[in-house]
Design a protein around this motif. Structure first.
Motif, PDB file in Angstrom:
ATOM      1  N   PHE A 247       0.908  -1.248   0.153  1.00  0.00           N
ATOM      2  CA  PHE A 247      -0.058  -0.163   0.243  1.00  0.00           C
ATOM      3  C   PHE A 247       0.689   1.281  -0.030  1.00  0.00           C
ATOM      4  CE2 PHE A 247      -1.782   3.318   2.806  1.00  0.00           C
ATOM      5  CZ  PHE A 247      -2.691   3.724   1.978  1.00  0.00           C
ATOM      6  N   SER A 251       0.941   3.897  -3.291  1.00  0.00           N
ATOM      7  CA  SER A 251       0.686   5.175  -2.903  1.00  0.00           C
ATOM      8  C   SER A 251       1.664   6.140  -3.157  1.00  0.00           C
ATOM      9  CB  SER A 251       0.287   5.534  -1.372  1.00  0.00           C
ATOM     10  OG  SER A 251      -0.671   4.484  -1.089  1.00  0.00           O
ATOM     11  N   TYR A 270      -5.810  -2.970  -8.001  1.00  0.00           N
ATOM     12  CA  TYR A 270      -5.530  -2.337  -6.789  1.00  0.00           C
ATOM     13  C   TYR A 270      -6.676  -1.256  -6.535  1.00  0.00           C
ATOM     14  CZ  TYR A 270      -0.784  -3.814  -6.208  1.00  0.00           C
ATOM     15  OH  TYR A 270       0.459  -4.559  -6.032  1.00  0.00           O
ATOM     16  N   PHE A 271      -7.077  -1.178  -5.208  1.00  0.00           N
ATOM     17  CA  PHE A 271      -7.938  -0.082  -5.018  1.00  0.00           C
ATOM     18  C   PHE A 271      -6.992   0.548  -3.772  1.00  0.00           C
ATOM     19  CE2 PHE A 271     -11.120   1.492  -1.951  1.00  0.00           C
ATOM     20  CZ  PHE A 271     -11.593   2.446  -2.683  1.00  0.00           C
ATOM     21  N   LEU A 272      -6.996   1.711  -3.926  1.00  0.00           N
ATOM     22  CA  LEU A 272      -6.330   2.515  -3.026  1.00  0.00           C
ATOM     23  C   LEU A 272      -7.040   3.850  -2.436  1.00  0.00           C
ATOM     24  CD1 LEU A 272      -2.470   2.898  -4.512  1.00  0.00           C
ATOM     25  CD2 LEU A 272      -3.446   0.983  -2.891  1.00  0.00           C
ATOM     26  N   ALA A 273      -7.260   3.863  -1.096  1.00  0.00           N
ATOM     27  CA  ALA A 273      -7.881   4.946  -0.386  1.00  0.00           C
ATOM     28  C   ALA A 273      -6.695   5.671   0.157  1.00  0.00           C
ATOM     29  CB  ALA A 273      -8.964   4.435   0.535  1.00  0.00           C
ATOM     30  N   THR A 274      -7.276   6.652   1.003  1.00  0.00           N
ATOM     31  CA  THR A 274      -6.469   7.933   1.624  1.00  0.00           C
ATOM     32  C   THR A 274      -5.445   7.150   2.730  1.00  0.00           C
ATOM     33  OG1 THR A 274      -8.069   8.469   3.058  1.00  0.00           O
ATOM     34  CG2 THR A 274      -7.672   9.733   1.121  1.00  0.00           C
ATOM     35  N   PHE A 276      -4.595   2.958   4.682  1.00  0.00           N
ATOM     36  CA  PHE A 276      -4.477   1.494   4.496  1.00  0.00           C
ATOM     37  C   PHE A 276      -6.031   0.704   4.806  1.00  0.00           C
ATOM     38  CE2 PHE A 276      -3.646  -2.876   6.113  1.00  0.00           C
ATOM     39  CZ  PHE A 276      -3.174  -3.515   5.086  1.00  0.00           C
ATOM     40  N   GLU A 278      -8.935   1.847   4.892  1.00  0.00           N
ATOM     41  CA  GLU A 278     -10.139   2.154   4.035  1.00  0.00           C
ATOM     42  C   GLU A 278      -9.741   1.427   2.598  1.00  0.00           C
ATOM     43  OE1 GLU A 278     -10.398   6.407   3.543  1.00  0.00           O
ATOM     44  OE2 GLU A 278     -11.295   6.709   5.681  1.00  0.00           O
ATOM     45  N   SER A 279      -8.698   0.983   2.419  1.00  0.00           N
ATOM     46  CA  SER A 279      -8.168   0.485   1.123  1.00  0.00           C
ATOM     47  C   SER A 279      -8.579  -1.228   1.185  1.00  0.00           C
ATOM     48  CB  SER A 279      -6.748   0.351   0.887  1.00  0.00           C
ATOM     49  OG  SER A 279      -6.406   1.912   0.780  1.00  0.00           O
ATOM     50  N   ASN A 291      -9.183  -7.002  -3.596  1.00  0.00           N
ATOM     51  CA  ASN A 291      -8.087  -6.034  -3.842  1.00  0.00           C
ATOM     52  C   ASN A 291      -6.724  -6.831  -3.908  1.00  0.00           C
ATOM     53  OD1 ASN A 291      -6.344  -3.890  -3.535  1.00  0.00           O
ATOM     54  ND2 ASN A 291      -7.560  -2.973  -2.151  1.00  0.00           N
TER      55      ASN A 291
END
Length: 411
Positions: A247, A251, A270-274, A276, A278-279, A291
């Protein structure tokens, strides 16, 4: 009749037939002839051995490899190193404790590149490439890899690659080529040209961690396009720690405009949020195991796919925990798997207490990044517990498959 001399044994009259030797006389004659031939051959062989021994002194380089032992490297025999490796497995280390000068000599005998820069004796560039005549004499050519490091991503593939590349009998392609996942349509000739020139004394390899998980048909492609006997190398680590490190890595890449265009051509899921949590966690509270951050760590799932094409004898897995705590043993196990002369020993490494990793000290200093030691501090402990519970059954099955207890297993 012509008178004979007193010592004449046969009639001198040519009209009378000569007496032929008896069977016993013939046997005696042949015995003497065979003895003469044998003595002549023995003398010739002795002369050849003496001359050949003198000649060997001019064609072989004697190198000291430790107290009481020596090896000879034939500068013209392209198969000598591999033959030696297979017939002297009881020797603890063929190369032993070499100084930098000896190391450069050995590497120069194996290489298609001049070693003008002692600070980087294993770099391959057009500037250091040997002249055409010399390359032809050494049998230099570009060829497909003998083995491939396929992952797992963020488990130490970079450190493993740099360490392996210092072995005098191994050459690395120099970067991740991403042929089987992003450039397959360019063909094998394109792939081959990305390899360095190598001699028959060297193994050549490439490293692309993406191959382990994507695309699904990479094992079939390698089996068909490279060789059914190509060797596969893996390094596996705690999948929870790996996910957090992945992650942070992804990022950072996405925050860099300069690298975004380069990485956009490599497919990913990948799905990356703000952050770890939330990802990897859905709003419902369930784990988003689709993911790629999570899916990559289901090692047993991906290894089984590789075993459909390659037998276990061609797949070598390194436990990153042992690689971190007993690096010499792990590197020596890898040498045996690759069937290269024993080279690595304790004098080549030192433990960096600040980064908590082993670093290379010979022939140059290389120290892996310390980021892996700080990854778990950036994640929420509740999320980490969910991930550990998720991976537990997969780790258990993986341990049975590999027939050893993984260093990151908690029970």
């Amino acid at each position: 009749m012509v008178q004979c001399k007193a010592d004449c044994k046969y009639p001198c009259d040519e009209s009378e037939p000569r007496r032929h030797p008896t069977a016993m006389e013939w046997k005696y004659i042949f015995s003497m002839r065979n003895l003469t031939i044998f003595v002549a051959c023995a003398v010739a062989a002795l002369v050849y051995i003496v001359l050949d021994t003198v000649d060997l002194r001019n064609h072989f380089k004697k190198l000291s490899v430790g107290e009481g032992s020596n090896i000879f490297l034939d500068q013209n025999d392209s198969s000598s190193i591999h033959v030696t490796a297979k017939t002297t497995s009881d020797i603890k280390s063929l190369y032993g404790r070499l100084n930098v000068e000896d190391y450069l000599q050995i590497r120069s005998y194996n290489s298609c590149y001049s070693l003008t820069d002692s600070a980087s004796p294993f770099a391959h560039s057009e500037e250091t490439l040997l002249p055409d005549v010399e390359r032809q004499h050494r049998g230099c050519r570009k060829r497909l890899p003998d083995f491939v490091i396929i992952g797992a991503k963020k488990c130490g593939t970079g450190a493993l690659t740099y360490f392996l590349n210092t072995h005098p009998g191994i050459a690395w392609a120099g970067r991740e080529i991403h042929f089987f996942d992003a450039n397959y349509d360019k063909g094998l000739s394109w792939y081959t040209q990305r390899m360095p020139y190598t001699t028959a004394k060297q193994l050549v390899f490439e490293k692309t961690p993406k191959y382990f998980v994507f695309p699904h048909d990479v094992p079939r492609k390698m089996y068909t396009d490279l060789s059914p006997t190509v060797k596969i190398v893996l390094i596996l680590c705690d999948p929870v720690r790996r996910a957090v490190s992945d992650f942070l890595h992804e990022s950072l890449i996405r925050s860099s405009v300069g690298q975004r265009m380069e990485t956009s051509r490599i497919p990913n899921h990948y799905f990356l949020a703000t952050n770890f949590a939330e990802s990897v966690m859905e709003k419902s509270g369930n784990l988003n195991y689709y993911n790629e951050l999570i899916d990559t760590g289901i090692y047993i799932k991906h290894i089984l796919r590789w075993l459909e094409y390659f037998p276990p004898s061609q797949i070598h897995a390194v436990d990153a925990g042992l690689f971190k705590s007993d690096i010499v043993s792990e590197m020596q196990r890898l040498e045996k798997f690759l069937e290269v002369p024993a080279y690595f020993n304790a004098s080549h490494f030192y433990y960096n207490s600040d980064s908590e990793v082993y670093c290379l000290t010979f022939p140059i200093k290389i120290c892996p990044s310390a980021v892996h030691g700080r990854t778990l501090r950036t994640a929420d402990e509740k999320v980490l517990r969910v991930l550990r519970e998720f991976y537990r059954p997969y780790n258990r099955h993986l341990s049975k498959l590999l027939n050893w207890k993984l260093t990151w297993m908690d029970g």
